[in-house]
Scaffold this motif. Structure first.
Motif, mmCIF file in Angstrom:
data_model
loop_
_atom_site.group_PDB
_atom_site.id
_atom_site.type_symbol
_atom_site.label_atom_id
_atom_site.label_comp_id
_atom_site.label_asym_id
_atom_site.label_seq_id
_atom_site.Cartn_x
_atom_site.Cartn_y
_atom_site.Cartn_z
ATOM 1 N N UNK A 173 0.793 -1.201 0.000
ATOM 2 C CA UNK A 173 0.000 0.000 0.000
ATOM 3 C C UNK A 173 0.841 1.273 0.000
ATOM 4 N N UNK A 174 2.163 1.136 0.034
ATOM 5 C CA UNK A 174 3.024 2.327 0.101
ATOM 6 C C UNK A 174 2.635 3.371 -0.954
ATOM 7 N N UNK B 140 0.712 -11.932 10.727
ATOM 8 C CA UNK B 140 0.799 -11.369 12.081
ATOM 9 C C UNK B 140 -0.596 -10.953 12.513
ATOM 10 N N UNK C 276 -2.158 -8.496 9.638
ATOM 11 C CA UNK C 276 -1.490 -7.528 8.775
ATOM 12 C C UNK C 276 -1.741 -7.879 7.303
ATOM 13 N N UNK D 181 -5.070 -6.676 6.273
ATOM 14 C CA UNK D 181 -5.070 -5.226 6.039
ATOM 15 C C UNK D 181 -4.541 -4.922 4.642
ATOM 16 N N UNK D 182 -3.414 -5.557 4.296
ATOM 17 C CA UNK D 182 -2.832 -5.309 2.971
ATOM 18 C C UNK D 182 -3.826 -5.708 1.877
ATOM 19 N N UNK E 276 4.447 6.124 6.670
ATOM 20 C CA UNK E 276 4.266 5.690 5.277
ATOM 21 C C UNK E 276 4.089 6.919 4.397
ATOM 22 N N UNK F 215 6.893 0.679 6.911
ATOM 23 C CA UNK F 215 5.969 1.442 6.075
ATOM 24 C C UNK F 215 4.807 0.562 5.635
ATOM 25 N N UNK F 216 5.160 -0.476 4.881
ATOM 26 C CA UNK F 216 4.140 -1.287 4.234
ATOM 27 C C UNK F 216 3.604 -2.342 5.199
ATOM 28 N N UNK F 217 2.293 -2.511 5.272
ATOM 29 C CA UNK F 217 1.759 -3.600 6.099
ATOM 30 C C UNK F 217 1.867 -4.936 5.356
ATOM 31 N N UNK F 218 3.099 -5.307 5.076
ATOM 32 C CA UNK F 218 3.383 -6.579 4.413
ATOM 33 C C UNK F 218 3.913 -7.498 5.505
ATOM 34 N N UNK G 263 7.527 -7.145 7.524
ATOM 35 C CA UNK G 263 7.466 -6.694 8.914
ATOM 36 C C UNK G 263 8.154 -7.715 9.826
ATOM 37 N N UNK H 245 -2.051 2.307 8.486
ATOM 38 C CA UNK H 245 -0.850 1.460 8.415
ATOM 39 C C UNK H 245 0.075 1.749 9.594
#
Lengths: 420, 420
Positions: A288-289, A319, A340, A343-344, B71, B99-102, B106, B131
């Motif tokens: 989502x960046x 997570x 998480x 969310x993505x 982000x 930054x990214x909810x990956x 993470x 995020x």
């Protein structure tokens, strides 16, 4: 498993174009105009050969790092596969790519290497790529590599048969692997170019090829006509929508978007059979960046883009968002207890919907998970899509005449320095 | 020192536009329509404050890592500065960006952290970025962070004064820094958003601000009219050339191109005062790698792009290319004895020349070296250029109304999940 979703409705006219493109690709395959079509089948032999003759050697077994020296089509594909498959391939050897002749980057990377624990793949289709031969010289010098002696077993050359690099390898008794003459750099990831380093690193390249082979079969058996439909749509509307955005949700997909940018841009930016400049410009973005970066332009800027969403339905690890209340920020607590990854995924779906509502042509590629089969299929999908678009643009999809001038000027600059 | 080169000749008409833009920017600054103009001057106070009150604490002294949770505009700028200045800043603390909810990314990053050696900057202008608050919760949970107790001294909040995040910080006694209300995220790198984490990490932020301030002075004293000229040219030709490529030579410039992409795309993709969709699309590319990727499209594709070359004249460290002869590849030996940095520079010059010869409008930004002053100036240069282009496109350069819809849909999706 990959699901392909196309959101637009296309006119009947485009169906004729799709048919035309299909037979064009059949002909390209049959006449060998490009050899990439046959790689998913043929490259299995290379995997077997590497497995049988290289993996058991003590040099390979003791190595923990695979260095690739190559640039553009000689590195982008393997780099993309390494980045996305690493989280699902425990035990894979580290891969380090020497591409750019940037002294800071090169020095930083060299510092991380131990010669006796490293394998080196020197990759250049023509054999004479200046960046590649130069960085190879630097590595020989800095690491004390001995191609004639102690290190003969750890250096592998991947090039066209008969190239100057092949002849160099023969002169030193180095092992060579060949790229089929009719496979260009940007279509070569499933040839020895990608297959050899990825197999050395421990990836399941057979599964990668299997995924590509499945789509090959589906496409030529007319079970993947969505590729024809999408390519025809892009070409039909290319003047109004000259930009194609690949919006990939997942940080590890970034190098795959770079591979796509090369494939699409270098194949489809051409002077066509009528002498006219044509071309589609690829853009790679990461969600989502880049919702916080590029989305505004897509939403309210000119209607000059198409957008493809690439997402992964299930991450191999996730997570759970803890049930924490942050005082005064309770409005965001709706996310608690979800993951998480959810969310993505929801960010992707929400952005997709908002862009679609703006009337931007959108489509989606949905991977059920990260696997070599899926990534192999995805690679082959983009190669086929590129061929379809190139056929309908009436160009040579497989050459790159525009990059020669710069190479000549480069050589001249150093000759001038020498004369000065 | 930065040298700016513009290769095109512009019509007299554009001069009037340049004048118009100049007075528009003067007004924006005077009326406070955007506050970024004053940051180079005003943010020095923040640097001094961080130096006086935070750097001497044992918590900061014992830390070796600065985490940024943010982000888009809350991370891209500091990330870009960190990447390019690190090679010239020995001893800088490591920076890690969430930054990214990956979930994969993470988890990988969390594994590298030790709570008691880490500082945390939680950055969100509005205070409610989903995020950011989510990843902050994950870090609290996974690292056992105690914002109320032991870790109060290692968590810093950067947000708008009075935001929900500010109120959260006050409730826990966390130290807050504020972003001026009239400075948007993508123009905020020289505010507390960039200044606090970069100073904590050990960068010479005063020098960064000094470089920006120098250009501020030059611009408003009319000694940098090339910025007006360039912006006016881009806007005058935006329909034929809707894409602006920044071709940066140096791998460590990559994050700076991403910062540029956000700044340019999110500022200039808008519905204008007449209700029409306008916009310029930014593309970031890295040389010489992308000569093997994107160059063909620039050379032979449609004439729909401008190209800016960004290069570094002298790298702080370089590598002499050894005088090695590779049998059969002697044709590349002309490079021996030169340096890797020279090769990169010559690649840039050669590509620049070949593109210019195609009639593509080109210009260049030449840094004499990598220094905080140069990077500060470069940041401010792009901010001014964006304001000039926005003024002439007759849009609001500083808002981003197009991203709201996706946020609403996202929230709805989770509410629907909750109801289901």
């Amino acid at each position: 498993m990959i699901e392909y979703r196309i959101d637009w409705q296309e006119a009947a006219e485009a169906k004729a174009a799709a048919e035309e493109a299909f037979y064009h690709l059949v002909e390209e395959q049959e006449k060998g105009i490009s050899g990439y079509y046959l790689l998913p089948e043929r490259s299995r032999m290379i995997v077997e050969e590497v497995k049988a003759t290289l993996l058991p050697t003590s040099t390979v077994q003791e190595a923990d790092t695979v260095v690739v020296i190559g640039i553009g089509g000689s590195s982008l594909g393997a780099k993309a596969v390494d980045r996305i498959l690493r989280p699902v391939t425990p035990g894979a050897k580290r891969m380090v790519f020497f591409e750019n002749p940037d002294p800071l980057e090169v020095l930083e990377k060299i510092e991380t290497l131990e010669r006796e624990r490293t394998l080196f793949c020197v990759i250049s289709k023509s054999g004479g790529t200046i960046e590649t031969t130069t960085l190879y010289k630097v590595l020989i010098d800095r690491l004390g590599l001995a191609p004639d002696g102690a290190d003969r077993e750890r250096i592998f050359v991947i090039t066209d048969e008969g190239s100057i690099l092949h002849r160099y390898a023969d002169a030193h008794g180095l092992r060579s692997f060949f790229i089929p003459a009719n496979v260009g750099g940007r279509f070569s990831v499933l040839s020895a170019v990608g297959v050899v380093p990825l197999t050395l690193a421990g990836y399941d390249v057979c599964a990668l090829l299997k995924g590509a082979q499945k789509l090959h079969q589906d496409f030529f058996d007319r079970r993947a006509d969505h590729i024809l439909q999408k390519g025809a749509f892009y070409v039909r509307h290319w003047r109004e929508r000259p930009m194609n955005v690949l919006f990939a949700y997942g940080t590890h997909l970034e190098d795959l978007t770079k591979w796509y940018v090369q494939l699409w841009g270098e194949s489809l930016g051409k002077i066509d059979a009528q002498g006219e400049r044509v071309g589609l410009t690829p853009l790679g973005h990461i969600g989502s960046v880049d919702q916080h970066s590029f989305l505004q332009l897509i939403m309210e800027g000119p209607r000059d883009k198409t957008v493809t969403f690439l997402k992964i339905d299930r991450f191999p690890r996730d997570i759970t968002i803890p049930d924490l209340r942050l005082e005064h920020i309770e409005k965001n607590d709706y996310i608690n207890g979800h993951s998480v990854g959810e969310l993505l995924d929801a960010e992707c779906e929400a952005t997709w919907e908002s862009i679609r509502k703006q009337g931007v042509p959108t489509d989606g590629i949905v991977l059920d998970g990260i696997s070599p089969e899926n990534i192999g299929e995805l690679i082959f999908y983009y190669e086929l899509l590129t061929s379809v678009a190139g056929a309908l643009l009436d160009i040579n999809t497989y050459d790159q005449p525009g990059v020669e001038l710069g190479k000549q000027i480069l050589r001249q600059k150093f000759q001038d320095k020498g004369d000065a």
